[in-house]
Design an enzyme around this catalytic site. Structure first.
Site, PDB file in Angstrom:
ATOM      1  N   HIS A 163      22.284 -12.409  17.871  1.00  0.00           N
ATOM      2  CA  HIS A 163      22.365 -11.065  17.595  1.00  0.00           C
ATOM      3  C   HIS A 163      23.413 -10.559  16.432  1.00  0.00           C
ATOM      4  CE1 HIS A 163      22.685  -6.477  19.512  1.00  0.00           C
ATOM      5  NE2 HIS A 163      22.986  -7.046  20.890  1.00  0.00           N
ATOM      6  N   ASP A 203      20.331  -6.671  14.999  1.00  0.00           N
ATOM      7  CA  ASP A 203      19.919  -5.465  15.801  1.00  0.00           C
ATOM      8  C   ASP A 203      19.434  -5.069  16.915  1.00  0.00           C
ATOM      9  OD1 ASP A 203      23.224  -5.320  14.787  1.00  0.00           O
ATOM     10  OD2 ASP A 203      22.244  -3.579  13.897  1.00  0.00           O
TER      11      ASP A 203
END
Length: 495
Positions: A466, A470
């Protein structure tokens, strides 16, 4: 003038190796590219060739020692070793009678930097046994590596001073060899192979392999050696043991047992170097990446129909079966073009985008999980991908993968479905930012156009970093893979 022999590049994330076997000893003639020694890492066995011709000089790193990348292993002296043989021959002839009347001490070899003691784990010989020079006498264990102790001379083992299980310091005497059997040892060596080398073999098996065979009552003749000249390595024994099936034992009546009784029925086995590396890298992945997993499901109806329609023709033309992995690889390559951050990696404060797809295909082996890499998979045909997967998978199971074949992957696919997994969350393979988990194809009732129909469904899981990917990008990637598989024609039209 001498030439240095150093540890070669061992591969990505591999920083050290253990010297397993020296094929040459000081004074031996050496030709260019002739194999000098064999190193064992936690992933593969690496052979070290001679970089120049000459005579074997000093061996700096003895068998059993742990060495780092570019460490000095030995030296090769200029000039042909054969030329020195005549001048040395008289010395050898004079030394033989001396060996018949003198005893030789067997000392603890060099244990390595900061290692001051070792434990005697196994004696391969007993008092009274005749031994040949360089034949393995015993094995020592330190807190870092196992060290093999060869016989410094031919003779008879007359005394063992350090029994199995005893702790010895770095300068201790282990045993004494009597020279009275030296002359008898030579004819014995000519008449028959060394007892510990196995019937019909003149190659000394790895002591760690012999120890494992002895512990499991496994005959060397039932193990196929993959080392140099058929030498049996520890991995070969582990592979043979994994193939042995045992009959189920009848269920015993439940009974109360004390912890001591339970402990007597437990088995403690030291982790292999490969398993230790797998454990370390997986934990590093969790500690480093901000790992998250997103899920979806795919209707495999169209892929299965297309595969069934063309599998016979595909096999006839290309000589390889048409599987599902090529469809998934193609689908991922298309999705990675649209969402390039899933194919990228973080390097410090930079993001490195890859304008290629080196696809890692996770494969289970008897010794642990490995990830061979198919380079430039995005430019390969279905047939090329299937051939590469079949070839890499076979080499992985046989333990024949090189370091180069497991390096440089930009994305990974892991198929837990072959083992029956319905859903799981795969762990990233650092420094990659994405891994796709495939799962079992299972018939499930689905609502299609207002009707309930049975469809072959598979859950997909994308684990991603992450920090760089995204949520929108991860979901988009998985949706594109789903769309390509549910309508394979999109792969042909690059949609």
């Amino acid at each position: 003038m001498s030439t240095e022999v150093r540890v070669p590049t061992l591969g990505e994330s591999v920083t050290e190796a253990t010297v397993a076997t020296w094929f040459k000893k000081p004074g031996d003639a050496v030709a260019v590219d002739e194999m000098l020694c064999e190193l064992e890492t936690d992933k593969v066995t690496v052979e070290v060739p001679a970089t120049a011709a000459g005579t074997m000089g000093e061996i700096v790193a003895a068998e059993g020692e742990t060495v780092g990348v570019d460490a000095l292993l030995a030296t090769i002296e200029e000039g042909k070793g054969a030329a020195s043989a005549p001048s040395e021959a008289p010395k050898t002839a004079e030394a033989a009678p001396a060996a018949s009347s003198e005893s030789v001490d067997v000392m603890v070899p060099t244990l390595g930097e900061s290692v001051t003691e070792a434990t005697v784990s196994t004696w391969f010989k007993k008092v009274g046994d005749t031994v040949a020079q360089d034949e393995m006498l015993c094995e020592l264990e330190t807190d870092k590596v196992s060290v093999e102790v060869p016989a410094p001379a031919a003779g008879v083992l007359t005394e063992i001073l350090a029994e199995e299980g005893s702790t010895v310091d770095a300068s201790a005497k282990l045993a004494v060899l009597g020279g009275s059997g030296a002359s008898a040892a030579a004819p014995a060596a000519e008449e028959a192979p060394a007892p510990s080398a196995g019937a019909g073999k003149s190659v000394e098996d790895a002591p760690s392999a012999k120890k494992l065979m002895a512990e499991n009552n496994l005959d060397a003749g039932s193990v196929k050696g993959t080392g140099r000249d058929g030498r049996i390595m520890k991995e070969d024994v582990q592979k043979a043991l994994s193939a042995v099936t045992t009959a189920p034992t009848p269920a015993a009546a439940p009974r109360a047992a004390s912890p001591a009784e339970d402990a007597s029925r437990e088995e403690r086995v030291k982790m292999t170097r490969l398993r230790q590396t797998i454990a370390r890298r997986l934990k590093d992945s969790q500690n480093t990446a901000a790992m998250l997993t997103t899920y979806n499901e795919v209707d495999m109806t169209e892929v299965m129909a297309l595969r069934n329609e063309y599998k016979d023709l595909f096999l006839k033309k290309h000589g390889v079966k048409l599987g599902f992995m090529s469809f998934f690889t193609k689908a991922c390559c298309h999705a990675l073009k649209e969402v390039p951050e899933v194919n990228a990696e973080i390097d410090g404060t930079d993001i490195v985008y890859k304008n290629f797809v080196h696809m890692g295909i996770a494969a289970g082996t008897p010794t642990g999980l490995v990830v061979p890499v198919i380079r430039d998979a995005d430019s390969m045909s279905f047939a090329d991908i299937e051939k590469a997967i079949a070839e890499k998978g076979a080499r992985a199971r046989d333990g024949k993968l090189s370091m180069a074949e497991m390096q440089g992957g930009s994305f990974t696919i892991s198929n837990g479905g072959v083992y029956g997994s319905l859903m799981s969350s795969p762990i990233l393979n650092p420094p990659q930012s994405g891994i796709l988990g495939m799962h079992k194809i299972q018939d499930r009732p689905m609502a299609i156009n207002g009707e309930v129909v049975i469809r072959p469904m598979m859950y997909l899981a994308l684990s991603y970093d992450h920090r760089i990917v995204d949520g929108k990008g991860a979901v988009t990637f998985l949706v594109r893979v789903k769309e390509a598989l549910e309508d394979p024609r999109r792969l042909l039209m690059d949609l």
